[in-house]
Design an enzyme around this catalytic site. Sequence first.
Site, mmCIF file in Angstrom:
data_model
loop_
_atom_site.group_PDB
_atom_site.id
_atom_site.type_symbol
_atom_site.label_atom_id
_atom_site.label_comp_id
_atom_site.label_asym_id
_atom_site.label_seq_id
_atom_site.Cartn_x
_atom_site.Cartn_y
_atom_site.Cartn_z
ATOM 1 N N GLU A 159 0.845 -1.197 0.000
ATOM 2 C CA GLU A 159 0.000 0.000 0.000
ATOM 3 C C GLU A 159 0.881 1.248 0.000
ATOM 4 O O GLU A 159 1.728 1.388 0.884
ATOM 5 C CB GLU A 159 -0.913 -0.040 1.233
ATOM 6 C CG GLU A 159 -1.887 -1.207 1.173
ATOM 7 C CD GLU A 159 -2.340 -1.698 2.541
ATOM 8 O OE1 GLU A 159 -2.198 -0.950 3.527
ATOM 9 O OE2 GLU A 159 -2.825 -2.844 2.622
ATOM 10 N N GLU A 212 -4.572 -6.876 2.746
ATOM 11 C CA GLU A 212 -3.302 -7.443 3.208
ATOM 12 C C GLU A 212 -3.175 -8.923 2.867
ATOM 13 O O GLU A 212 -2.077 -9.395 2.538
ATOM 14 C CB GLU A 212 -3.136 -7.211 4.717
ATOM 15 C CG GLU A 212 -2.822 -5.764 5.108
ATOM 16 C CD GLU A 212 -4.013 -4.821 5.037
ATOM 17 O OE1 GLU A 212 -5.154 -5.307 4.886
ATOM 18 O OE2 GLU A 212 -3.817 -3.599 5.135
ATOM 19 N N GLN A 236 1.853 -2.215 5.491
ATOM 20 C CA GLN A 236 2.108 -0.814 5.852
ATOM 21 C C GLN A 236 2.424 -0.613 7.339
ATOM 22 O O GLN A 236 3.324 0.150 7.682
ATOM 23 C CB GLN A 236 0.904 0.024 5.449
ATOM 24 C CG GLN A 236 1.167 1.490 5.409
ATOM 25 C CD GLN A 236 0.129 2.216 4.568
ATOM 26 O OE1 GLN A 236 -1.044 2.281 4.934
ATOM 27 N NE2 GLN A 236 0.546 2.758 3.433
ATOM 28 N N PHE A 237 1.694 -1.271 8.200
ATOM 29 C CA PHE A 237 1.952 -1.230 9.644
ATOM 30 C C PHE A 237 1.732 -2.632 10.192
ATOM 31 O O PHE A 237 0.781 -3.295 9.787
ATOM 32 C CB PHE A 237 0.964 -0.296 10.370
ATOM 33 C CG PHE A 237 1.108 1.153 10.020
ATOM 34 C CD1 PHE A 237 1.928 1.997 10.764
ATOM 35 C CD2 PHE A 237 0.400 1.684 8.950
ATOM 36 C CE1 PHE A 237 2.040 3.343 10.444
ATOM 37 C CE2 PHE A 237 0.509 3.032 8.624
ATOM 38 C CZ PHE A 237 1.335 3.866 9.374
ATOM 39 N N PRO A 245 -5.124 -9.395 8.610
ATOM 40 C CA PRO A 245 -5.833 -10.059 7.497
ATOM 41 C C PRO A 245 -4.928 -11.012 6.704
ATOM 42 O O PRO A 245 -5.428 -11.897 6.021
ATOM 43 C CB PRO A 245 -6.281 -8.890 6.603
ATOM 44 C CG PRO A 245 -6.293 -7.704 7.500
ATOM 45 C CD PRO A 245 -5.197 -7.926 8.512
ATOM 46 N N HIS A 269 -1.062 1.885 16.035
ATOM 47 C CA HIS A 269 0.184 2.235 15.350
ATOM 48 C C HIS A 269 1.379 1.940 16.238
ATOM 49 O O HIS A 269 2.434 2.545 16.071
ATOM 50 C CB HIS A 269 0.183 3.711 14.917
ATOM 51 C CG HIS A 269 -0.849 4.010 13.887
ATOM 52 N ND1 HIS A 269 -2.152 4.276 14.205
ATOM 53 C CD2 HIS A 269 -0.779 4.043 12.528
ATOM 54 C CE1 HIS A 269 -2.852 4.479 13.087
ATOM 55 N NE2 HIS A 269 -2.033 4.340 12.062
#
Length: 740
Positions: free
Chosen positions: A425, A470, A492-493, A499, A540
């Site tokens: 992403e 994901e 991304q994180f 998922p 995050h």
Amino acid sequence: MATTKTDPKLAASVGSSHKPAGNYEGLSREQLIEFYRFMYMSRRVDDREISLKRQQKIFFQISGAGHEAIGVAAAFTLKAGYDWFFPYYRDRALCLALGATPYEMLLQGVGAAADPSSGGRQMPSHWSYPKLNIVTQSSCTGTQILHAVGCAEVARYAKAHPQAMQKAAGDYREFKEVASHEDEVTYVSLGDGTTSEGEFWESLNIASIRKLPVVFCVQDNEYAISVPVEVQTAGGNISRLVKDFPNFHFEEVDGTDPVASYAAFRRAVSHCRAGDGPAFVHAHVIRQYSHSFSDDEKLYRPEAERQRDTDHDPVHRTQMFLIREGILDANGVNRLEKQVDDDLQIAVDQALNAEPPRPESVTQFVYSPDLDPASSAFESEPAPVNPEHAHNGKKGSAPKTTADMINTVLHDEMKRDERIVMFGEDIADCSREEYLEKRLVKGKGGVFKLTFGLQCEFGSDRVFNSPIAEASIVGRATGMAMRGLKPVVEIQFFDYIWPAMMQMRNELSVIRWRSNNGFSAPCVIRVPIGGYLTGGAIYHSQCGESIFTHIPGLRVVFPSNALDAAGLLRTAIRCDDPVLFLEHKRLYRESYGRAPYLGPDYTVPFGKAKIVQAGSDVSVITYGAVVPRALQAAQKLEREHGIKIELIDLRTLNPFDWETIAASVQKTSRALVAYEDSLSWGYGAEIAARIGSELFEHLDAPVKRVAATDTFVAYQPILEDTILPQTADLYRAMKELAEF
Ligand SMILES: Cc1ncc(C[n+]2csc(CCOP(=O)(O)OP(=O)(O)O)c2C)c(N)n1
Ligand SMILES: [Mg+2]
């Protein structure tokens, strides 16, 4: 399809009628006999397996009964060893018609060492025949669809990068060729119930966007175990729901009718072969028996409904068709069936006598037997710093942050190895290339900018954005890696890796083991991880590495500084196993651990810890963002109390360096294991347990742990500081241990 084996005696019965040759959608009378032979063979293997299961000679049975016609139709329009196949468990007839034998299937039933699909590791009907391009499958409904999509991307890439496909010495490429054909097609099948899985929709979306040559074959028997289609699929018909996906060719067909199924498949395959996009074949079939041997469909299907299915039995129907059309007479049918039955009896007798696997073989093929990332092959002498090696405007001699270092390594590895593709992403510079070409924008290159400039330099077919899905990132990467490409993808994180968990736990990590080394999927998943962000909060800041180190088959790397990140990332890319590469967000741009670039061949072997500072009083075992915090605490302790800490940075978590830990604890007799994740069941629990059980007689104090509270990470900085392990917590624990 497999080569034809019609008995000459049988051929005498062919065309014995005086009827004119009918129009069978291009199928000859001989082919129709072959068609029936494979269908009948498939049914008979199922029936024999069911009786073997009753006698406890095999241990599981799931049948393809009712799905035979569509399977043979698919096989007759595709090419084994040329096209690619991601079948599901009801695809026995497909596999037989592609060239697998009843004997091979029965070897899986008895769990024989010689079982070509898995060497006794997987249940029967979990097909895997590398020679035929039939790819190993799991028991998960739907995961295979994403692999098919990744697989279908390979031929186009190979055409654009022909030189990339050659074998190369010195890394994973030595062990995997990329063999492809420009017009190859990928087949994937699934049941009606499986269309409810997210992975199905993710796959349709990507195949449609990228116009990939995938034939999706939905074998709709109206049931998913006991759940009927109207409860599973809105409106009860999947064709209606998918009809607006662009670039697709759609077929909805009576999958118990051999000729109609063949015609539908022929049209679908020709659409894909021509490069016009994917195809969707929705085949209405029947489930002739219960879901599996463990199910009793009488509990949820009344007699009349089951009888209705029996009236559409494709095997019976095809037999009657051959007789009606005068293609075979009753005699010919009997002879054909007897030949199949006799051959099957021989196969059963042989399979029942096959050798089981050796118990010692269980640990084979968890990882690559060819290339060990912990071996000396990955030891390297750092090249002298080259001030001329400039990248992204920075000179080689300037100390680089971890973020810059990773970007540089990705760049140099992409240059070295054209099999590397990157997606995720936001990782591209700009998907709308014209904005870059016209210099209207500078480009993004990842939310942390780690992939900045790579699309511009290496092109949009090597570095591109993916949908926010994901599972699809890991699933596609798996499909590509099986074919020999090297996907280096980004989640991304870490907080959003979940998922993809099914793909990582049940697919990527286990493909080599479950196929007995028939297939493998070495790729790299880069993931920003961790907290200490002041405001990162729950979504995050997550760690959770122990969840992944608990997965056999997956390498897990967690560097704490720029130099290790460089050497370990290079090893991750060049090695022959799947690697989860965890990058601590807080360390990306920290001044701690900056280093000059040590050249395009600097590698660090896995499983070798670094002694950050030697000491004699307490061993501190840690990794990631706790390393600089522990170092600060250790330095303060020495300054204030003269206590000497031995600080060990594990660097890789699977494999991990037990030898260095053991040697250190034997020396200091005191051990502190520190990690950022929540305390209970965390990564350090295993290390602490190992020290407790294997080094007990060397200990002068109980093994201590410092970690986060057993909560989530909160937003307000006061709470965040309380939750995550701080330098003061580490200092206190080290002091207590030294004074114990
Ligand atoms: C992800 C996942 N969830 C649940 C199961 C258990 N399960 C196995 S087969 C099946 C039903 C599948 O139905 P369908 O897709 O219609 O295929 P069919 O068996 O009818 O051919 C279920 C729920 C599984 N194997 N994988
Ligand atoms: Mg079904």
